[in-house]
Design a protein around this motif. Structure first.
Motif, PDB file in Angstrom:
ATOM      1  N   MET A   1       0.931  -1.065   0.033  1.00 19.69           N
ATOM      2  CA  MET A   1       0.136  -0.037   0.020  1.00 19.69           C
ATOM      3  C   MET A   1       0.851   1.387   0.073  1.00 19.69           C
ATOM      4  O   MET A   1       0.570   2.180  -0.675  1.00 19.69           O
ATOM      5  CB  MET A   1      -0.958  -0.111   1.229  1.00 19.69           C
ATOM      6  CG  MET A   1      -1.736   1.176   1.255  1.00 19.69           C
ATOM      7  SD  MET A   1      -3.016   1.162   2.530  1.00 19.69           S
ATOM      8  CE  MET A   1      -4.133   0.039   2.002  1.00 19.69           C
ATOM      9  N   PHE A   2       1.918   1.543   0.875  1.00 19.06           N
ATOM     10  CA  PHE A   2       2.904   2.405   0.728  1.00 19.06           C
ATOM     11  C   PHE A   2       3.573   2.774  -0.366  1.00 19.06           C
ATOM     12  O   PHE A   2       3.687   3.640  -0.836  1.00 19.06           O
ATOM     13  CB  PHE A   2       3.575   2.302   2.192  1.00 19.06           C
ATOM     14  CG  PHE A   2       4.422   3.743   2.530  1.00 19.06           C
ATOM     15  CD1 PHE A   2       3.838   4.657   3.022  1.00 19.06           C
ATOM     16  CD2 PHE A   2       5.810   4.001   1.728  1.00 19.06           C
ATOM     17  CE1 PHE A   2       4.561   5.994   3.358  1.00 19.06           C
ATOM     18  CE2 PHE A   2       6.302   5.221   2.054  1.00 19.06           C
ATOM     19  CZ  PHE A   2       5.762   6.206   2.768  1.00 19.06           C
ATOM     20  N   THR A   3       4.064   1.511  -0.931  1.00 20.69           N
ATOM     21  CA  THR A   3       4.860   1.573  -2.196  1.00 20.69           C
ATOM     22  C   THR A   3       3.887   2.043  -3.134  1.00 20.69           C
ATOM     23  O   THR A   3       4.373   2.901  -4.088  1.00 20.69           O
ATOM     24  CB  THR A   3       5.108  -0.024  -2.524  1.00 20.69           C
ATOM     25  OG1 THR A   3       6.171  -0.431  -1.672  1.00 20.69           O
ATOM     26  CG2 THR A   3       5.897  -0.031  -3.865  1.00 20.69           C
ATOM     27  N   LEU A   4       2.892   1.762  -3.324  1.00 25.22           N
ATOM     28  CA  LEU A   4       1.893   2.106  -4.510  1.00 25.22           C
ATOM     29  C   LEU A   4       1.873   3.837  -4.272  1.00 25.22           C
ATOM     30  O   LEU A   4       1.838   4.707  -5.432  1.00 25.22           O
ATOM     31  CB  LEU A   4       0.539   1.731  -4.712  1.00 25.22           C
ATOM     32  CG  LEU A   4      -0.491   2.188  -5.466  1.00 25.22           C
ATOM     33  CD1 LEU A   4       0.078   2.108  -6.912  1.00 25.22           C
ATOM     34  CD2 LEU A   4      -1.892   1.325  -5.160  1.00 25.22           C
TER      35      LEU A   4
ATOM     36  N   ALA B   1       3.255  10.126   0.070  1.00 29.99           N
ATOM     37  CA  ALA B   1       2.569   9.037   0.174  1.00 29.99           C
ATOM     38  C   ALA B   1       1.930   8.753   1.691  1.00 29.99           C
ATOM     39  O   ALA B   1       0.845   8.352   1.749  1.00 29.99           O
ATOM     40  CB  ALA B   1       3.619   7.892   0.162  1.00 29.99           C
ATOM     41  N   ALA B   2       2.576   9.370   2.903  1.00 27.21           N
ATOM     42  CA  ALA B   2       2.019   9.301   3.916  1.00 27.21           C
ATOM     43  C   ALA B   2       0.879  10.486   3.972  1.00 27.21           C
ATOM     44  O   ALA B   2      -0.300   9.945   4.859  1.00 27.21           O
ATOM     45  CB  ALA B   2       3.085   9.698   4.998  1.00 27.21           C
TER      46      ALA B   2
ATOM     47  N   LEU C   1      -2.267   8.768   2.220  1.00 25.38           N
ATOM     48  CA  LEU C   1      -3.117   7.872   2.718  1.00 25.38           C
ATOM     49  C   LEU C   1      -3.277   8.101   3.845  1.00 25.38           C
ATOM     50  O   LEU C   1      -4.635   7.799   4.449  1.00 25.38           O
ATOM     51  CB  LEU C   1      -2.086   6.539   3.044  1.00 25.38           C
ATOM     52  CG  LEU C   1      -1.301   5.910   1.811  1.00 25.38           C
ATOM     53  CD1 LEU C   1      -0.253   4.875   2.325  1.00 25.38           C
ATOM     54  CD2 LEU C   1      -2.660   5.009   1.063  1.00 25.38           C
ATOM     55  N   VAL C   2      -3.170   8.658   4.991  1.00 25.81           N
ATOM     56  CA  VAL C   2      -3.431   9.468   6.187  1.00 25.81           C
ATOM     57  C   VAL C   2      -3.315  10.897   6.377  1.00 25.81           C
ATOM     58  O   VAL C   2      -2.268  11.459   6.826  1.00 25.81           O
ATOM     59  CB  VAL C   2      -2.965   8.617   7.433  1.00 25.81           C
ATOM     60  CG1 VAL C   2      -3.562   9.157   8.616  1.00 25.81           C
ATOM     61  CG2 VAL C   2      -3.104   7.070   7.125  1.00 25.81           C
ATOM     62  N   PRO C   3      -4.186  11.820   5.828  1.00 25.33           N
ATOM     63  CA  PRO C   3      -3.716  13.361   5.933  1.00 25.33           C
ATOM     64  C   PRO C   3      -3.447  13.601   7.419  1.00 25.33           C
ATOM     65  O   PRO C   3      -4.332  13.053   8.307  1.00 25.33           O
ATOM     66  CB  PRO C   3      -5.356  13.830   5.421  1.00 25.33           C
ATOM     67  CG  PRO C   3      -5.701  12.956   4.676  1.00 25.33           C
ATOM     68  CD  PRO C   3      -5.530  11.572   5.049  1.00 25.33           C
ATOM     69  N   LEU C   4      -2.504  14.347   7.616  1.00 26.36           N
ATOM     70  CA  LEU C   4      -2.128  14.675   9.110  1.00 26.36           C
ATOM     71  C   LEU C   4      -3.287  15.598   9.882  1.00 26.36           C
ATOM     72  O   LEU C   4      -3.399  15.144  10.932  1.00 26.36           O
ATOM     73  CB  LEU C   4      -0.784  15.659   8.983  1.00 26.36           C
ATOM     74  CG  LEU C   4       0.006  15.603  10.201  1.00 26.36           C
ATOM     75  CD1 LEU C   4       0.189  14.266  10.716  1.00 26.36           C
ATOM     76  CD2 LEU C   4       1.154  16.603  10.023  1.00 26.36           C
TER      77      LEU C   4
ATOM     78  N   VAL D   1       1.763   2.453   8.177  1.00 24.72           N
ATOM     79  CA  VAL D   1       1.496   3.780   7.995  1.00 24.72           C
ATOM     80  C   VAL D   1       1.027   4.536   9.187  1.00 24.72           C
ATOM     81  O   VAL D   1       1.341   5.630   9.272  1.00 24.72           O
ATOM     82  CB  VAL D   1       0.428   3.809   6.579  1.00 24.72           C
ATOM     83  CG1 VAL D   1       0.276   5.336   6.372  1.00 24.72           C
ATOM     84  CG2 VAL D   1       1.081   3.158   5.365  1.00 24.72           C
ATOM     85  N   ILE D   2       0.380   4.001   9.898  1.00 31.10           N
ATOM     86  CA  ILE D   2      -0.404   4.551  11.242  1.00 31.10           C
ATOM     87  C   ILE D   2       0.692   4.935  12.201  1.00 31.10           C
ATOM     88  O   ILE D   2       1.061   6.101  12.720  1.00 31.10           O
ATOM     89  CB  ILE D   2      -1.584   3.477  11.772  1.00 31.10           C
ATOM     90  CG1 ILE D   2      -2.620   3.329  10.803  1.00 31.10           C
ATOM     91  CG2 ILE D   2      -1.693   4.426  13.139  1.00 31.10           C
ATOM     92  CD1 ILE D   2      -3.597   4.919  10.721  1.00 31.10           C
ATOM     93  N   LEU D   3       1.622   3.902  12.246  1.00 32.79           N
ATOM     94  CA  LEU D   3       3.246   4.270  13.325  1.00 32.79           C
ATOM     95  C   LEU D   3       3.742   5.444  12.632  1.00 32.79           C
ATOM     96  O   LEU D   3       4.066   6.264  13.404  1.00 32.79           O
ATOM     97  CB  LEU D   3       3.871   3.094  13.021  1.00 32.79           C
ATOM     98  CG  LEU D   3       3.261   1.947  14.167  1.00 32.79           C
ATOM     99  CD1 LEU D   3       4.397   0.619  14.033  1.00 32.79           C
ATOM    100  CD2 LEU D   3       3.545   2.479  15.605  1.00 32.79           C
ATOM    101  N   ARG D   4       4.004   5.576  11.406  1.00 38.48           N
ATOM    102  CA  ARG D   4       4.468   6.795  10.843  1.00 38.48           C
ATOM    103  C   ARG D   4       3.706   7.868  11.140  1.00 38.48           C
ATOM    104  O   ARG D   4       4.287   9.088  11.695  1.00 38.48           O
ATOM    105  CB  ARG D   4       4.842   6.560   9.278  1.00 38.48           C
ATOM    106  CG  ARG D   4       5.249   7.814   8.422  1.00 38.48           C
ATOM    107  CD  ARG D   4       6.666   8.105   9.142  1.00 38.48           C
ATOM    108  NE  ARG D   4       6.783   9.555   8.640  1.00 38.48           N
ATOM    109  CZ  ARG D   4       7.552   9.756   7.449  1.00 38.48           C
ATOM    110  NH1 ARG D   4       8.217   8.696   6.965  1.00 38.48           N
ATOM    111  NH2 ARG D   4       7.749  10.929   7.007  1.00 38.48           N
TER     112      ARG D   4
END
Length: 359
Positions: A193-196, A231-232, A235-238, A268-271
């Motif tokens: 998912m993160f790679t994409l 990417a971050a 996937l998850v807007p800050l 991704v959530i950890l990041r």
């Protein structure tokens, strides 16, 4: 080395110079290693040039690209060339988003632009059953937007030639009418998912690259750091993360809750927990490594429907275009078989049926 020493017991003696292989043994070894036999007679290994910029930054010794990696890149280049020719012949316009965001552009704005083109709606994603369903939808959205997304864990359809995620996680080939993203399907679904998302950032930047994208790493290259940030945020807007995140909650429970809510992997959530100020870098990295180990230990699912898998390996967009062109007589069956990595008419017909294009 152990694999080849098992198959060729005399290999250690050959390497030590204690004995020499026969021509037949050399031919067998060349076939097993997918090496042109002439290379085995050279004094020094040839310098294999990477066809696209190599931006990997994995720790440890940098090795020459494997034959599997190179063959996969070459296969994707051939597919891209074919699709580009077809698109231009059909008069398809250039995709405006390719190269629309130079490296260094505002991360939030670029992530919002990608979501807009893909129809990547956070609320819609939250209603999906699992984040693996979200990953499948993510791939389909990118493919529908005009980006060929290919995901495979083997070279073509050769199940004896596995792609190693320790060597690479994915690559992007930017092109105005035939942008292509390849995801190493041998990697965990969480990593895919993160790679994409990372490779899509490369497409928006208009830069082709071979990557080892990982949510928790800080790459050496500026473009890779920027793509990771995009990417971050994609996937998850800050802002959304900060609104939902409860830093004082127990980490395991909060990690799982937010992964379910945003329909992304726990990695991704950890990041994003770190980006939101809830975890120090040291604590985030320790938890990240534990989570990677946990995810890798989970049993992998079955291969599923062969034809659905085949379409995913070459992208539905590419498969449909090639199947239609072949049945209409504009492309030969020989060319189609080569580009798809199939050998039998029965397989091609089954793929056609799975795509709703049976003849």
């Amino acid at each position: 080395m152990n694999f080849y020493a098992t198959r060729f017991p005399a290999l250690p003696a050959w390497l030590a110079g204690d004995s020499s292989p026969t021509l037949r043994q050399l031919e067998s070894f060349a076939g097993a290693t997918h090496t042109p036999i002439g290379y085995l007679f050279l004094q020094q290994p040839p310098q294999e040039r990477m066809p696209i910029p190599d931006l990997r930054s994995m720790p440890g010794e940098r090795l020459r690209p494997s034959g599997d990696l190179l063959d996969m890149i070459y296969a994707c280049q051939q597919r891209q060339d074919w699709y580009r020719d077809q698109a231009r012949a059909a008069g398809e316009p250039a995709l405006r988003f390719v190269g629309s965001a130079p490296v260094g552009s505002d991360v939030v704005e670029v992530a919002a632009a990608i979501r807009g083109v893909l129809g990547f709606d956070l609320e819609d994603r939250r209603r999906l059953p699992t984040w693996t369903d979200a990953l499948r939808q993510f791939i389909e959205q990118a493919d529908a937007a005009g980006i060929m997304v290919m995901c495979s864990g083997v070279v073509l359809n050769n199940n004896r030639r596995h792609l190693d995620p320790r060597e690479f996680r994915g690559f992007a080939m930017a092109d105005p009418v035939a942008p292509l993203v390849f995801i190493n399907g041998a990697d965990t679904k969480a990593a895919q998912m993160f790679t994409l998302a990372h490779e899509l950032a490369h497409i928006w930047a208009g830069q082709s690259a071979l990557s080892d994208a990982e949510a928790a790493r800080l790459p050496e290259q500026e473009v890779e750091r920027w793509c990771n940030r995009v990417a971050a945020e994609l996937l998850v807007p800050l802002d959304a993360m900060r609104a939902d995140y409860a830093p004082r909650a127990e980490l395991r429970a909060e990690l799982d809750r937010l992964a379910r809510r945003f329909k992304v992997s726990t990695l991704v959530i950890l990041r994003r927990m770190h980006d939101a100020g809830g975890l120090t870098w040291e604590r985030m990295w320790a938890a990240y490594e534990q989570e990677v180990s946990r995810l890798r230990a989970r049993p992998k699912g079955s291969g599923g429907n062969f034809y659905l898998t085949q379409a995913a390996r070459v992208s539905k967009r590419f498969a449909r275009a090639l199947v239609v062109s072949t049945w209409e007589g504009r492309s030969s069956f020989t060319e189609a078989f080569r580009l798809l990595g199939v050998k039998r008419m029965e397989t091609f017909r089954g793929l056609s049926e799975s795509l709703g294009m049976a003849r």
